[in-house]
Design an enzyme around this catalytic site. Structure first.
Site, PDB file in Angstrom:
ATOM      1  N   LYS A   1       1.004  -1.815  -0.267  1.00 52.97           N
ATOM      2  CA  LYS A   1      -0.100   0.262   0.172  1.00 52.97           C
ATOM      3  C   LYS A   1       0.682   1.142   0.106  1.00 52.97           C
ATOM      4  O   LYS A   1       0.223   2.312  -0.687  1.00 52.97           O
ATOM      5  CB  LYS A   1      -0.845   0.197   1.651  1.00 52.97           C
TER       6      LYS A   1
ATOM      7  N   GLN B   1      -4.414  -0.939  10.062  1.00 50.57           N
ATOM      8  CA  GLN B   1      -4.125  -2.656   9.355  1.00 50.57           C
ATOM      9  C   GLN B   1      -4.918  -3.753  10.401  1.00 50.57           C
ATOM     10  O   GLN B   1      -4.311  -3.579  11.235  1.00 50.57           O
ATOM     11  CB  GLN B   1      -2.520  -2.936   8.921  1.00 50.57           C
TER      12      GLN B   1
ATOM     13  N   ASP C   1     -10.868   3.116   4.721  1.00 48.33           N
ATOM     14  CA  ASP C   1     -11.627   2.323   4.804  1.00 48.33           C
ATOM     15  C   ASP C   1     -12.943   1.968   4.541  1.00 48.33           C
ATOM     16  O   ASP C   1     -12.840   0.599   4.264  1.00 48.33           O
ATOM     17  CB  ASP C   1     -10.270   1.169   5.509  1.00 48.33           C
TER      18      ASP C   1
END
Length: 287
Positions: free
Chosen positions: A52, A96, A119
Site C-alpha cells: 500500500k 491495518q 477503508d
C-alpha cells in the site's frame, strides 16, 4: 471457454488515472496523503502495508506510516490514530487488520474521522452507505463493482448471489449492489443449501474465507464468478472457488492471485484522492 478477468490490468488502469488526478490536485495545491498504522510484526500484514505504501508513493501521494510494537496498549494506538486524524497533511488513515488480541479493533477504527476513513469501516461510514449518502466505501467491495463495470457486465436487473456476510466484504457489497439495481441473494454460514442460492444467479461473488468452498455444483453455465478469497498453500495462492473445475462452465471468472486483490489497493488510492478532494471542498466552503 471461460474468460479470466484480469484484475491486475484493470487496477493498473485505475492507478494510472489516479496518478494523473493527483498531479492535477498537487498543481492546485492539494496533496493527498495516506497514513498507515501497523501494530506488531505479522508478516502478512507487513507485506500488505508495504504494498500500500509503495502504491501511494507511485501515485504521487504523501506516505505517512506508524509502526507500533505488538505489545502496544489500546491508549497508545488510540493516541497515534488521534494524532494522524488531527494532521492536516493526512487525507486518509488506515489501521491495518488484524490487530493483536489485547486491542479492541472496532473501538480503534471508530476513532478515525469519517472524512479520513479510507477503508470505509467506521460505524459512521457504514451509516452513510446504508443511507446512500456521499462517503468513502470499503475498498474490496468497491473493487468488485469496478471489475464488473470494466468488463461491461450489467448490474441493473441482474441476479447476484453474495456468498459471505462479513463486515469487510459481504455486507457492504450487498448494499452497493442493491443501490446499483441488482437483485441480491445472500448466503452465509447458516445457509443449508448453498447451491439453491447460487445456481439461479447471473453473478456469484464468494467472500467466505473458506478455501475451495464453491465449485461446479454451485454455478450455472454462463454465470460470472468473482472470487474474493485468498489462501496460502504449499503450492501457491488459491481462493474460495475451485476455479479449475469451473473452466467451460462460468462465462468469466477472477483468478487468485491477480483478480480482486489488485483492485483493493487501487480503490484505496481512489478513496485517498477523494478524501483529499472533499477535504479541499470543505475548506473552500468554510473560507
Amino acid at each position: 471457454m471461460t474468460t479470466t478477468i484480469d484484475g491486475t490490468r484493470i487496477a493498473r488502469r485505475i492507478r494510472a488515472r489516479v496518478a494523473e488526478e493527483v498531479a492535477t490536485a498537487v498543481g492546485a495545491g492539494t496533496v493527498p496523503g495516506l497514513a498507515t498504522v501497523l501494530v506488531g510484526d505479522d508478516p502478512a500484514s507487513a507485506v500488505y502495508v508495504a504494498a500500500k505504501r509503495r502504491a501511494v508513493r507511485e501515485a504521487g501521494m504523501r506516505d505517512f506510516h506508524r509502526h507500533l510494537p505488538g505489545h502496544a496498549t489500546q491508549d497508545e494506538v488510540a493516541a497515534v490514530i488521534d494524532e494522524l486524524a488531527a494532521e492536516p497533511r493526512v487525507s486518509g488513515v488506515l489501521l491495518q487488520l488484524p490487530l493483536p488480541r489485547q486491542l479492541d479493533a472496532a473501538a480503534l477504527i471508530d476513532r478515525i474521522p469519517v472524512t479520513k476513513d479510507v477503508d470505509g469501516l467506521t460505524t459512521a461510514s457504514a451509516g452513510l452507505l446504508a443511507r446512500g449518502e456521499r462517503g468513502l466505501r470499503p475498498c474490496t467491495p468497491s473493487g468488485v463493482l469496478e471489475l464488473l463495470d470494466a468488463e461491461g457486465i450489467p448490474l441493473k436487473g441482474a441476479h447476484v448471489a453474495v456468498v459471505g456476510w462479513g463486515e469487510l466484504v459481504g455486507r457492504p457489497l450487498t448494499q452497493l449492489l442493491l443501490r446499483r439495481g441488482a437483485t441480491v441473494s445472500v448466503a452465509h454460514e447458516h445457509t443449508t443449501d448453498l447451491a439453491a442460492v447460487t445456481r439461479p444467479a447471473d453473478i456469484v461473488v464468494v467472500a467466505t474465507g473458506v478455501r475451495g468452498l464453491v465449485g461446479p455444483e454451485h454455478i450455472a453455465p454462463g454465470a460470472v464468478v468473482i472470487d474474493v478469497g485468498i489462501h496460502r498453500t504449499p503450492t501457491g495462492l488459491t481462493g474460495d472457488v475451485r476455479s479449475a473445475e469451473l473452466d467451460g462452465i462460468a462465462d468469466r471468472i477472477t483468478p487468485v492471485p491477480g483478480g480482486v486483490g489488485p483492485m483493493t489497493i487501487a480503490m484505496l488510492l481512489v478513496n485517498t484522492l477523494r478524501a483529499a478532494q472533499w477535504g479541499a471542498e470543505r475548506e473552500a466552503l468554510a473560507a
